[in-house]
Motif scaffolding. Structure first.
Motif, mmCIF file in Angstrom:
data_model
loop_
_atom_site.group_PDB
_atom_site.id
_atom_site.type_symbol
_atom_site.label_atom_id
_atom_site.label_comp_id
_atom_site.label_asym_id
_atom_site.label_seq_id
_atom_site.Cartn_x
_atom_site.Cartn_y
_atom_site.Cartn_z
ATOM 1 N N ASP A 65 0.805 -1.228 0.000
ATOM 2 C CA ASP A 65 0.000 0.000 0.000
ATOM 3 C C ASP A 65 0.840 1.281 0.000
ATOM 4 O OD1 ASP A 65 -2.322 -1.597 0.177
ATOM 5 O OD2 ASP A 65 -2.196 -1.630 2.361
ATOM 6 N N ALA A 66 2.120 1.178 -0.299
ATOM 7 C CA ALA A 66 2.972 2.365 -0.277
ATOM 8 C C ALA A 66 2.848 3.155 -1.583
ATOM 9 C CB ALA A 66 4.430 1.988 -0.055
ATOM 10 N N ASP A 67 2.610 4.443 -1.472
ATOM 11 C CA ASP A 67 2.695 5.314 -2.642
ATOM 12 C C ASP A 67 4.148 5.602 -2.977
ATOM 13 O OD1 ASP A 67 -0.143 5.760 -3.021
ATOM 14 O OD2 ASP A 67 -0.063 6.921 -1.169
ATOM 15 N N ARG A 68 4.937 5.819 -1.942
ATOM 16 C CA ARG A 68 6.360 6.088 -2.126
ATOM 17 C C ARG A 68 7.178 5.204 -1.193
ATOM 18 N NH1 ARG A 68 7.729 11.027 -4.560
ATOM 19 N NH2 ARG A 68 6.172 11.436 -6.157
ATOM 20 N N LEU A 69 8.308 4.749 -1.677
ATOM 21 C CA LEU A 69 9.252 3.983 -0.877
ATOM 22 C C LEU A 69 10.619 4.640 -0.965
ATOM 23 C CD1 LEU A 69 10.365 1.434 0.644
ATOM 24 C CD2 LEU A 69 10.667 0.402 -1.638
ATOM 25 N N LEU A 70 11.241 4.903 0.166
ATOM 26 C CA LEU A 70 12.645 5.286 0.182
ATOM 27 C C LEU A 70 13.440 4.043 0.541
ATOM 28 C CD1 LEU A 70 14.881 7.399 -0.073
ATOM 29 C CD2 LEU A 70 14.674 7.781 2.394
ATOM 30 N N LEU A 71 14.165 3.515 -0.427
ATOM 31 C CA LEU A 71 15.003 2.345 -0.214
ATOM 32 C C LEU A 71 16.384 2.839 0.218
ATOM 33 C CD1 LEU A 71 15.614 -0.678 -0.356
ATOM 34 C CD2 LEU A 71 16.006 -0.408 -2.819
ATOM 35 N N ILE A 72 16.625 2.828 1.524
ATOM 36 C CA ILE A 72 17.933 3.197 2.047
ATOM 37 C C ILE A 72 18.830 1.979 1.905
ATOM 38 C CG2 ILE A 72 19.238 3.825 4.113
ATOM 39 C CD1 ILE A 72 16.893 5.516 5.002
ATOM 40 N N SER A 73 19.979 2.162 1.308
ATOM 41 C CA SER A 73 20.839 1.030 0.976
ATOM 42 C C SER A 73 21.243 0.253 2.221
ATOM 43 C CB SER A 73 22.084 1.500 0.221
ATOM 44 O OG SER A 73 22.817 2.419 0.994
ATOM 45 N N SER A 74 21.365 -1.052 2.044
ATOM 46 C CA SER A 74 21.735 -1.951 3.128
ATOM 47 C C SER A 74 23.139 -1.624 3.648
ATOM 48 C CB SER A 74 21.707 -3.390 2.616
ATOM 49 O OG SER A 74 22.416 -4.256 3.479
ATOM 50 N N PRO A 75 23.381 -1.799 4.960
ATOM 51 C CA PRO A 75 24.726 -1.594 5.497
ATOM 52 C C PRO A 75 25.686 -2.735 5.171
ATOM 53 C CG PRO A 75 23.245 -2.301 7.237
ATOM 54 C CD PRO A 75 22.394 -2.071 6.021
ATOM 55 N N GLU A 76 25.170 -3.804 4.584
ATOM 56 C CA GLU A 76 26.006 -4.934 4.206
ATOM 57 C C GLU A 76 27.083 -4.478 3.226
ATOM 58 O OE1 GLU A 76 27.927 -8.166 3.728
ATOM 59 O OE2 GLU A 76 26.172 -8.309 5.044
ATOM 60 N N LEU A 77 28.335 -4.869 3.453
ATOM 61 C CA LEU A 77 29.437 -4.427 2.600
ATOM 62 C C LEU A 77 29.773 -5.410 1.485
ATOM 63 C CD1 LEU A 77 31.865 -2.856 5.251
ATOM 64 C CD2 LEU A 77 30.155 -1.722 3.803
ATOM 65 N N ALA A 78 29.458 -6.695 1.651
ATOM 66 C CA ALA A 78 29.751 -7.675 0.602
ATOM 67 C C ALA A 78 28.859 -7.378 -0.607
ATOM 68 C CB ALA A 78 29.501 -9.087 1.111
#
Length: 273
Positions: A65-78
């Protein structure tokens, strides 16, 4: 409804605070790995949903049900694992009918798919191929890696050192980048764009001058001749090579104001101490 992933991190919390100045709390959702550690976010009236980058089902549920999504990048480094996490998030966004996505990428990811940009480059391409309307927010390194309460030691000793060779750094404060993200999430005019976000270029000699002015006592600058150890040494090496001197006016344009100047960043850092 606006959903922010990785919302309990430093950047995510700042984005949420900015969104609460623009939209009602019940139109904002914090997607976090551990909802039990986000009670303070829930207390503001925003929704809190479980979303683990390693659990695709949780992502689909969190993004619904999201109109907008902010995908904050994962902290995973690999790179491979990080890419897989991001691809799962993009698939969940498509499946959930998300209307548009913003992604916190890194400077140069549009042109370079190697090294630390490998996952960002592949994620950008996947977002573009997904059919989702998007905005790509390519961040520089955070100013807080350099301009932080640790500067008090230089103020006390009267000397600031670095291994940057006097070259410029195009860092930006998290607070400015969070405000830019909130602007993008609440304004359709940013859709279809990729922004290369840089703060005002500064040098360590200029940082010593700002520290002197804010601290009210002289601070000299000395260039380190040997290798600086640890992560900060890596960053200084990048600066010394000139890799952090790229400048654009994108952050200024998205903010609608100049990014925070060095002198103010120093003042905030010493006040935080």
């Amino acid at each position: 409804m606006i959903v922010v992933s990785a919302a309990s991190g430093a950047l995510g919390r700042l984005v949420l605070a900015q969104l609460l100045t623009r939209v009602p709390a019940d139109q904002v959702v914090a997607a976090v790995r551990d909802p039990a550690r986000a009670a303070d976010l829930a207390a503001t009236g925003i929704g809190v949903r479980h979303a683990d980058y390693d659990d695709p089902a949780s992502l689909r549920s969190a993004f619904r049900d999201a109109d907008r999504l902010l995908l904050i990048s994962s902290p995973e480094l690999a790179p491979d694992r990080r890419t897989g996490q991001h691809l799962a998030a993009i698939e969940a966004a498509v499946a959930g009918g998300v209307r548009a996505v913003g992604y916190t990428s890194f400077l140069g990811a549009d042109r370079d798919g190697t090294g630390m940009n490998a996952a960002h480059h592949r994620t950008e391409r996947a977002i573009e191929a997904s059919g989702l309307p998007y905005t790509l927010l390519r961040h520089p390194f955070y100013s807080e890696a350099f301009v932080n309460p640790g500067l008090r030691a230089a103020l006390d000793s009267g000397e600031l050192t670095s291994g940057t060779g006097g070259r410029g750094l195009n860092t930006a404060l998290r607070a400015d980048l969070a405000e830019a993200a909130a602007n993008v999430l609440t304004d359709d005019s940013h859709l279809g764009r990729g922004y290369d976000l840089t703060g005002p270029l500064w040098t360590y000699p200029q940082l010593a001058e700002a520290l002197s002015e804010v601290g009210g006592r002289p601070v000299g600058y000395r260039e380190e001749t040997g290798e600086v150890p640890g992560p900060i040494g890596f960053l200084m090496g990048l600066a010394r090579s000139g890799a952090l001197e790229r400048q654009t006016d994108d952050l200024h344009r998205v903010l609608g104001r100049p990014p925070t100047p060095l002198i103010e960043a120093v003042s905030r850092a010493l006040t935080a101490w």
